[in-house]
Design an enzyme around this catalytic site. Structure first.
Site, mmCIF file in Angstrom:
data_model
loop_
_atom_site.group_PDB
_atom_site.id
_atom_site.type_symbol
_atom_site.label_atom_id
_atom_site.label_comp_id
_atom_site.label_asym_id
_atom_site.label_seq_id
_atom_site.Cartn_x
_atom_site.Cartn_y
_atom_site.Cartn_z
ATOM 1 C CD GLU A 14 -78.743 -31.021 -25.855
ATOM 2 O OE1 GLU A 14 -77.588 -31.008 -26.319
ATOM 3 O OE2 GLU A 14 -78.989 -30.856 -24.652
ATOM 4 C CG ASN A 142 -78.019 -31.803 -20.543
ATOM 5 O OD1 ASN A 142 -77.766 -31.946 -21.735
ATOM 6 N ND2 ASN A 142 -79.263 -31.729 -20.085
ATOM 7 C CG ASP A 192 -79.455 -28.362 -21.761
ATOM 8 O OD1 ASP A 192 -78.810 -29.119 -22.509
ATOM 9 O OD2 ASP A 192 -80.699 -28.409 -21.676
#
Length: 281
Positions: A14, A142, A192
């Site tokens: 991430e 996100n 995401d």
């Protein structure tokens, strides 16, 4: 063309971030509790000691790093951390997730339950040395990103399969109610991380679909690019001309992960991105 940038498998890659002064790419393995990067000498990593998930740049050697306990100044050469502000001290069951600097010098960060408990998270803005709550009741925050002029923000709740947009005032604060930008429920897609390119289009990594998708400013799907990992998690632009797209991925939730799952990729998006703004302390 999509290539493997780094073959270290992340359980939860991430926080893709390109430092414009260092010309260096950083990312996190949230569940591995590591900050990762590469230099001309090869791969490097730092043990964060807790879940850490997103970063912005303060100066050449300093990052702002979001973790489950707070926002920290991170010194790249030494690995030392200095806390700037607490983050949800009253919610120890939560951790940080997606985040990004805004063009007005602030830093937005989302939080979520460590077990993705419904509506346990929120989105905050760090500005003027303080953390301000912007939006509450979010399950998996996100896609935090901003138009180049800083007058519009985007964010998603992956669990709800929606991306919202909200107008910002001249100081970078929300100035109206969020509106749905893209609704992915019918397609069964999970939004995401995201980033905006120089043309104002949004690039969204889509968890479980193995791709990044480009949406025009009016929300229309423009194109998609596949990556060889199922769980695409976060994109960012980088390279000397900001014409390369870095994409992290994750092995989390996969019962039969393949070799490419969790790796970090680099691809040619066909457009340029923008320089990541500096966070003002």
């Amino acid at each position: 063309m999509t290539e493997v940038f780094d073959d270290r498998p992340c359980e939860l890659g991430e926080g893709a971030f390109w430092h414009p002064e260092r010309r260096q790419f950083f990312w996190f393995d949230i569940l591995g509790r590591k900050l990762l990067s590469r230099t001309t000498e090869g791969p490097v990593s730092w043990d964060m000691g807790e879940h850490a998930s997103a970063a912005g740049w303060i100066d050449r050697d300093g990052l702002i790093v979001a973790s489950e306990t707070g926002l920290y100044r991170f010194d790249i050469p030494t690995g030392e951390r200095t806390r700037l502000a607490a983050l949800e001290e009253d919610r120890p069951q939560n951790r940080s997730n997606d985040g990004r600097a805004d063009p007005m010098g602030g830093f937005w960060i989302g939080t979520m339950g460590k077990e993705a408990e419904p509506e346990a998270g929120a989105i905050y803005r760090f500005h003027g040395g303080k953390v301000h709550r912007l939006f509450d009741g979010i399950s998996i925050p996100n896609a935090i990103c901003f138009t180049p002029d800083g007058r519009r923000a985007y964010y998603a709740d992956t669990a709800r399969r929606k991306i919202w947009t909200v107008a910002l005032d001249a100081a970078g604060w929300p100035s109206g109610s969020p509106q749905i930008f893209v609704d992915l429920r019918e397609e069964g897609l999970n939004p995401d991380g995201a980033v905006i390119d120089a043309q104002g289009a949004l690039w969204n990594a889509q968890w479980g679909a193995g791709r990044v998708a480009r949406y025009l400013p009016d929300g229309r799907l423009d194109r998609t690019i596949d990556i060889p990992a199922r769980n695409a998690s976060c994109p960012c632009f980088g390279g000397t001309a900001f014409n390369r797209l870095y994409v992290t991925s994750a092995r989390e939730g996969l019962t039969d992960p393949k070799p490419d799952d969790g790796r970090t990729f680099i691809l040619d998006p066909g457009v340029k991105g923008c320089t990541e703004p500096r966070v003002t302390l």
